[in-house]
Structure formats: C-alpha cells, structure tokens
Design an enzyme around this catalytic site. Structure first.
Site, PDB file in Angstrom:
ATOM      1  N   ASP A 181       1.346   3.860  10.122  1.00 42.34           N
ATOM      2  CA  ASP A 181       0.833   3.014   9.029  1.00 42.34           C
ATOM      3  C   ASP A 181      -0.681   3.156   8.871  1.00 42.34           C
ATOM      4  O   ASP A 181      -1.354   2.211   8.421  1.00 42.34           O
ATOM      5  CB  ASP A 181       1.190   1.527   9.249  1.00 42.34           C
ATOM      6  N   SER A 222       0.844  -1.203   0.000  1.00 40.68           N
ATOM      7  CA  SER A 222       0.000   0.000   0.000  1.00 40.68           C
ATOM      8  C   SER A 222       0.871   1.241   0.000  1.00 40.68           C
ATOM      9  O   SER A 222       1.850   1.311   0.750  1.00 40.68           O
ATOM     10  CB  SER A 222      -0.854   0.053   1.279  1.00 40.68           C
TER      11      SER A 222
HETATM   12  C1  GAR Z   1       9.736  -2.302   1.247  1.00 39.82           C
HETATM   13  O1  GAR Z   1       9.193  -3.579   1.110  1.00 39.82           O
HETATM   14  C2  GAR Z   1       8.778  -1.396   1.990  1.00 39.82           C
HETATM   15  O2  GAR Z   1       7.442  -1.700   1.761  1.00 39.82           O
HETATM   16  C3  GAR Z   1       9.153  -1.675   3.428  1.00 39.82           C
HETATM   17  O3  GAR Z   1      10.540  -1.808   3.421  1.00 39.82           O
HETATM   18  C4  GAR Z   1      10.958  -2.332   2.165  1.00 39.82           C
HETATM   19  C5  GAR Z   1      12.090  -1.484   1.652  1.00 39.82           C
HETATM   20  O4  GAR Z   1      12.667  -2.062   0.519  1.00 39.82           O
HETATM   21  N1  GAR Z   1       8.709  -0.623   4.293  1.00 39.82           N
HETATM   22  C6  GAR Z   1       8.298  -0.823   5.531  1.00 39.82           C
HETATM   23  O5  GAR Z   1       8.266  -1.915   6.065  1.00 39.82           O
HETATM   24  C7  GAR Z   1       7.871   0.432   6.261  1.00 39.82           C
HETATM   25  N2  GAR Z   1       7.175   0.110   7.455  1.00 39.82           N
HETATM   26  P1  GAR Z   1      13.690  -1.237  -0.360  1.00 39.82           P
HETATM   27  O6  GAR Z   1      14.721  -0.639   0.601  1.00 39.82           O
HETATM   28  O7  GAR Z   1      14.304  -2.252  -1.266  1.00 39.82           O
HETATM   29  O8  GAR Z   1      12.937  -0.175  -1.085  1.00 39.82           O
END
Ligand code: GAR
Length: 208
Positions: free
Chosen positions: A145, A136
């Site tokens: 969130d 999302s």
């Molecule tokens: C992503 O999956 C994002 O949705 C999540 O961290 C990851 C970052 O990946 N975010 C959260 O969990 C925030 N609460 P990335 O560093 O490869 O973009």
C-alpha cells in the site's frame, strides 16, 4: 486496444465500474480476463455476465506465497495484458510478482494513503476521529500500500457514521476514480518511473 486483466477476491463493484467504462468506450481497452483467488467471489459472475473469461487460482492449492504468485503470474500472462488491475484483491504479493508487472500494476485502497495502510481502514478513520477519509489509486511497488499515488478522492465522515456508511460513501468515489485512472493508462498518459507516478509528463507523486 489495451488488454486489461482484473484481479478480485470479492464483490467486484470496482471491476463492474471498469467493465462499464470499457463498454461505454470511455476506457480504450478490453478486459481479457478476470482472475479470483476464491471461487465464491461475486465479481466472477459479473465478468461472466459481461462475456469476459474468468479463472480461479486458489491460494489454498499452493503451499507458499512464492508458488502461488508464480501460478497467478502465469494465469495473468495467459491473458496477455498491458495492464493488471487489482480491484479488491486481498492478497499480499511477493516482490518477484510485483517486479514482473512493474509499471503496469494498479491498486485501489480505501483510505487517503499514506494514512491507514492495511485493513479495516474505515473503522480506523472513525476511531481516530477523522472528519475526512477517502480512497487512493496507486502503482503497486514492493512496499505494501505504499506505491506512488495517482489519484485520490475525499469523502466526509459525519457524526453517527459507522464503517458501513463510510464504506458506501468511499465506494461511490472508487467507482469514479478507478475507471478514470484506467482510462489514463490506456490512453498512454500515465507512467510509473521508479518510485514516481507521472501523468501527461507531469510528476504526480513520489513514493513516501
Ligand atoms: C474496495 O473498497 C477496495 O478499495 C478494497 O476492497 C474493496 C473491494 O470492493 N481494497 C482493499 O482493501 C485492498 N487493500 P469491490 O470488490 O466491490 O470492488
């Protein structure tokens, strides 16, 4: 041209998707700075490779959340953004920070909100026996969130999946929907009005 600041804590694959969108011209914006709370965040190398200025504002250098967020706010303002994008930025933000950037602060969360706020979302979805999961993009409000959702993408969970196979599937979708939402924002089509998200004058969602 919209100035965009991206905040990261790790790999930065969503950052990369937004860098690519700006380079291709699908996002009418320019990333003026990337800020990480950890010097080891790989996304900093992605930014440097793309010629984008970087800064590290380490939470370890501050005694409390309020002073850290104030320093972070100042670092962000140094890049004069019209949009601030949280892309895997793993910090809880203070109400003062969120209010300061209200209406121009986006986050991506790896679940179909309002399900699975917080951490370990993929494992929690598997443990619950869900056959559907996703990600999302939402405006950030003081509720963790919990801000109004702009766009979601769904993925299946198959028998035999583990958190890493599901994460991979979710990531693919994240890299599609986050640049699209950033594009909408930069096209002035997207607005936060209080607890609501609006696109092209249509109500998308209300914070739950
Ligand atoms: C992503 O999956 C994002 O949705 C999540 O961290 C990851 C970052 O990946 N975010 C959260 O969990 C925030 N609460 P990335 O560093 O490869 O973009």
């Amino acid at each position: 041209m919209n100035a965009i600041v991206v905040l990261i804590s790790g790999n930065g694959s969503n950052l990369q998707a937004i860098i690519d969108g700006c380079a291709k011209g699908t996002i009418p914006g320019k990333i003026t700075g990337v800020i990480a709370n950890k010097a080891s965040a790989y996304g900093l190398q992605r930014a440097t490779a793309a010629g984008i200025a970087t800064r590290v504002v380490s939470h370890k250098d501050y005694s409390d959340r309020a002073s850290y967020d104030k320093a972070l706010q100042q670092a962000i303002e140094g890049f004069a953004p019209s949009l601030v994008v949280l892309a895997g930025f793993m910090r809880i933000l203070t109400p003062a920070f969120v209010q300061h950037f209200s209406g121009k602060l986006l986050n991506i969360h790896p679940s179909l909100l309002p399900k699975y706020q917080g951490l370990n979302t993929h494992q929690r979805a598997i443990d619950a026996g869900d056959t559907e999961h996703g990600c999302s993009v939402h405006f950030v409000t003081e509720q963790l969130d919990g801000g109004p959702v702009i766009l979601q993408a769904k993925v299946p969970i198959f028998p035999g999946d583990d958190a890493s196979t599901v994460a991979e599937r979710v990531h693919e979708q994240e890299h599609l929907i986050y640049p699209l939402v950033v594009r909408w924002f930069c096209q002035n089509r997207l607005q936060q009005r209080g607890n609501e998200a609006w696109l092209d004058g249509n109500l998308l969602s209300v914070q739950g």
